[in-house]
Motif scaffolding. Structure first.
Motif, mmCIF file in Angstrom:
data_model
loop_
_atom_site.group_PDB
_atom_site.id
_atom_site.type_symbol
_atom_site.label_atom_id
_atom_site.label_comp_id
_atom_site.label_asym_id
_atom_site.label_seq_id
_atom_site.Cartn_x
_atom_site.Cartn_y
_atom_site.Cartn_z
ATOM 1 N N ASN A 138 -5.918 -11.779 -2.093
ATOM 2 C CA ASN A 138 -6.172 -11.254 -3.436
ATOM 3 C C ASN A 138 -6.636 -9.803 -3.401
ATOM 4 O OD1 ASN A 138 -5.506 -13.715 -4.677
ATOM 5 N ND2 ASN A 138 -7.574 -14.519 -4.328
ATOM 6 N N ARG A 139 -7.456 -9.474 -2.401
ATOM 7 C CA ARG A 139 -7.904 -8.083 -2.270
ATOM 8 C C ARG A 139 -6.818 -7.199 -1.670
ATOM 9 N NH1 ARG A 139 -12.976 -10.611 -0.455
ATOM 10 N NH2 ARG A 139 -12.270 -10.307 1.702
ATOM 11 N N LEU A 140 -5.929 -7.801 -0.879
ATOM 12 C CA LEU A 140 -4.921 -7.018 -0.167
ATOM 13 C C LEU A 140 -3.704 -6.678 -1.031
ATOM 14 C CD1 LEU A 140 -5.002 -8.780 3.302
ATOM 15 C CD2 LEU A 140 -5.384 -6.344 2.906
ATOM 16 N N LYS A 141 -3.392 -7.490 -2.026
ATOM 17 C CA LYS A 141 -2.180 -7.269 -2.807
ATOM 18 C C LYS A 141 -2.141 -5.908 -3.494
ATOM 19 C CE LYS A 141 -0.841 -12.090 -3.449
ATOM 20 N NZ LYS A 141 -0.665 -13.216 -4.402
ATOM 21 N N PRO A 142 -3.212 -5.481 -4.192
ATOM 22 C CA PRO A 142 -3.153 -4.139 -4.783
ATOM 23 C C PRO A 142 -3.098 -3.037 -3.731
ATOM 24 C CG PRO A 142 -5.304 -5.161 -5.152
ATOM 25 C CD PRO A 142 -4.424 -6.206 -4.608
ATOM 26 N N LEU A 143 -3.778 -3.251 -2.605
ATOM 27 C CA LEU A 143 -3.737 -2.272 -1.526
ATOM 28 C C LEU A 143 -2.335 -2.198 -0.916
ATOM 29 C CD1 LEU A 143 -5.502 -0.315 0.128
ATOM 30 C CD2 LEU A 143 -5.953 -2.196 1.714
ATOM 31 N N MET A 144 -1.704 -3.354 -0.769
ATOM 32 C CA MET A 144 -0.344 -3.405 -0.238
ATOM 33 C C MET A 144 0.626 -2.699 -1.186
ATOM 34 S SD MET A 144 1.786 -4.424 2.138
ATOM 35 C CE MET A 144 1.267 -5.873 3.091
ATOM 36 N N ALA A 145 0.468 -2.937 -2.481
ATOM 37 C CA ALA A 145 1.349 -2.296 -3.462
ATOM 38 C C ALA A 145 1.210 -0.783 -3.404
ATOM 39 C CB ALA A 145 1.029 -2.811 -4.865
ATOM 40 N N SER A 146 -0.030 -0.311 -3.254
ATOM 41 C CA SER A 146 -0.284 1.128 -3.154
ATOM 42 C C SER A 146 0.366 1.719 -1.907
ATOM 43 C CB SER A 146 -1.790 1.387 -3.146
ATOM 44 O OG SER A 146 -2.065 2.758 -2.919
ATOM 45 N N GLU A 147 0.214 1.017 -0.779
ATOM 46 C CA GLU A 147 0.800 1.502 0.470
ATOM 47 C C GLU A 147 2.319 1.496 0.415
ATOM 48 O OE1 GLU A 147 -0.457 2.945 3.229
ATOM 49 O OE2 GLU A 147 -2.270 3.031 2.024
ATOM 50 N N ARG A 148 2.873 0.514 -0.222
ATOM 51 C CA ARG A 148 4.332 0.451 -0.337
ATOM 52 C C ARG A 148 4.859 1.648 -1.123
ATOM 53 N NH1 ARG A 148 8.033 -3.761 0.330
ATOM 54 N NH2 ARG A 148 10.066 -3.202 -0.510
ATOM 55 N N ARG A 149 4.190 1.984 -2.222
ATOM 56 C CA ARG A 149 4.620 3.131 -3.029
ATOM 57 C C ARG A 149 4.537 4.423 -2.218
ATOM 58 N NH1 ARG A 149 1.649 0.358 -7.082
ATOM 59 N NH2 ARG A 149 -0.167 1.679 -6.648
ATOM 60 N N LYS A 150 3.467 4.584 -1.440
ATOM 61 C CA LYS A 150 3.313 5.796 -0.621
ATOM 62 C C LYS A 150 4.440 5.913 0.396
ATOM 63 C CE LYS A 150 -1.744 5.906 -0.906
ATOM 64 N NZ LYS A 150 -3.016 5.771 -0.135
ATOM 65 N N HIS A 151 4.771 4.790 1.027
ATOM 66 C CA HIS A 151 5.799 4.820 2.055
ATOM 67 C C HIS A 151 7.194 4.992 1.457
ATOM 68 C CE1 HIS A 151 2.493 3.341 4.521
ATOM 69 N NE2 HIS A 151 3.221 3.613 5.581
ATOM 70 N N GLU A 152 7.413 4.456 0.273
ATOM 71 C CA GLU A 152 8.709 4.623 -0.379
ATOM 72 C C GLU A 152 8.943 6.080 -0.763
ATOM 73 O OE1 GLU A 152 9.515 0.250 -2.440
ATOM 74 O OE2 GLU A 152 8.428 1.802 -3.560
ATOM 75 N N ARG A 153 7.869 6.815 -1.076
ATOM 76 C CA ARG A 153 8.020 8.221 -1.456
ATOM 77 C C ARG A 153 8.480 9.081 -0.278
ATOM 78 N NH1 ARG A 153 3.281 7.446 -4.853
ATOM 79 N NH2 ARG A 153 1.944 8.188 -3.153
ATOM 80 N N VAL A 154 8.032 8.750 0.922
ATOM 81 C CA VAL A 154 8.374 9.590 2.080
ATOM 82 C C VAL A 154 9.541 9.026 2.891
ATOM 83 C CG1 VAL A 154 6.025 10.477 2.261
ATOM 84 C CG2 VAL A 154 6.675 8.453 3.578
ATOM 85 N N ALA A 156 12.258 6.689 1.523
ATOM 86 C CA ALA A 156 12.887 5.850 0.498
ATOM 87 C C ALA A 156 14.074 5.059 1.031
ATOM 88 C CB ALA A 156 13.322 6.724 -0.677
ATOM 89 N N GLU A 157 14.798 5.596 2.010
ATOM 90 C CA GLU A 157 16.001 4.935 2.505
ATOM 91 C C GLU A 157 15.707 3.930 3.625
ATOM 92 O OE1 GLU A 157 18.681 7.988 3.650
ATOM 93 O OE2 GLU A 157 18.938 8.769 1.616
#
Length: 231
Positions: A138-154, A156-157
């Motif tokens: 439960n604590r990790l899901k928002p953190l995981m979502a944030s990390e995924r967005r950061k990694h997708e920005r740099v 994306a492919e």
């Protein structure tokens, strides 16, 4: 001729230490290995005896070698399982377990974490980017979502996989983590991986310099891995 490092134990001592560690978590290991030796050795002996009738020397030698090979394979697997069991539940256990992976993988432990010591590790390899979370889901899901967005920005492919370590629904047990990530596919080539790592290095350079959460990261997996490889 290079001198032997006196601080490093010999191969026989390493094997003994690994066996002792394994026996603490797997008390039946001695009997299991004996049974494997007898079964594998007996099968090897019988097979060669049927093919080469006459002298017993070659069947006996082949049987002994087959038995030893069977023992090494079973001992390696059970020793790895015992080593994982000894660190399960400790902060950073997933990162330590990932050290069992062979070459071609890059592990970055604790790239993100909460105050409660829930952490996300990053693994880069043939499947792409693998974000591995251990702790409270439960604590990790928002953190995981944030990390995924950061990694997708740099990157994306590049395919990004999410893995939660644990024994709950949808989670991967620590003892099966290495096997799980190894089966995620082969989506990027070594040349692409070099580019991905360069992009991630730029991402990490922009992270705030926040100290790691308190608590030791287990290192016993490193020693166990070296023992299994005879280093």
């Amino acid at each position: 001729m290079a001198k032997k490092d006196p601080s490093k134990p010999g191969r026989i001592k390493q094997i003994i230490e690994t066996y002792q560690l394994t026996r603490k978590n797997d008390p039946r290991i001695g009997w299991i290995l004996l049974g494997v030796f007898l079964l594998a050795g007996g099968a090897g002996f019988a097979l060669v005896l049927l093919l080469l009738r006459g002298s017993l020397v070659f069947p006996i030698v082949f049987g002994v070698l087959t038995g030893i090979l069977g023992v090494l394979i079973v001992f390696g697997r059970r020793a790895q399982r015992a080593a994982l069991g000894s660190i399960e539940g400790q902060p950073g256990a997933a990162a330590a377990a990932l050290g069992m992976l062979r070459r071609g993988w890059k592990t970055d432990p604790a790239i993100a974490f909460t105050k409660q010591q829930d952490v996300i590790h990053r693994l880069v390899g043939p499947p792409g980017i693998v974000l591995i979370a251990e702790g409270n889901p439960n604590r990790l899901k928002p953190l995981m979502a944030s990390e995924r967005r950061k990694h997708e920005r740099v990157a994306a492919e590049t395919p990004i996989h999410e893995v939660y370590v644990g024994d709950g629904p949808g989670e991967v047990p620590l003892t099966k983590l290495v096997k799980h990530v190894s089966k995620l596919g082969r989506n990027i080539k070594p040349a692409q991986m070099t580019d991905v790592l360069a992009r991630l290095k730029a991402l990490d350079a922009n992270r705030s310099n926040v100290p790691l959460p308190k608590g030791p990261v287990p290192t016993s997996m490193k020693g166990a891995r070296q023992n299994m490889r005879g280093r």
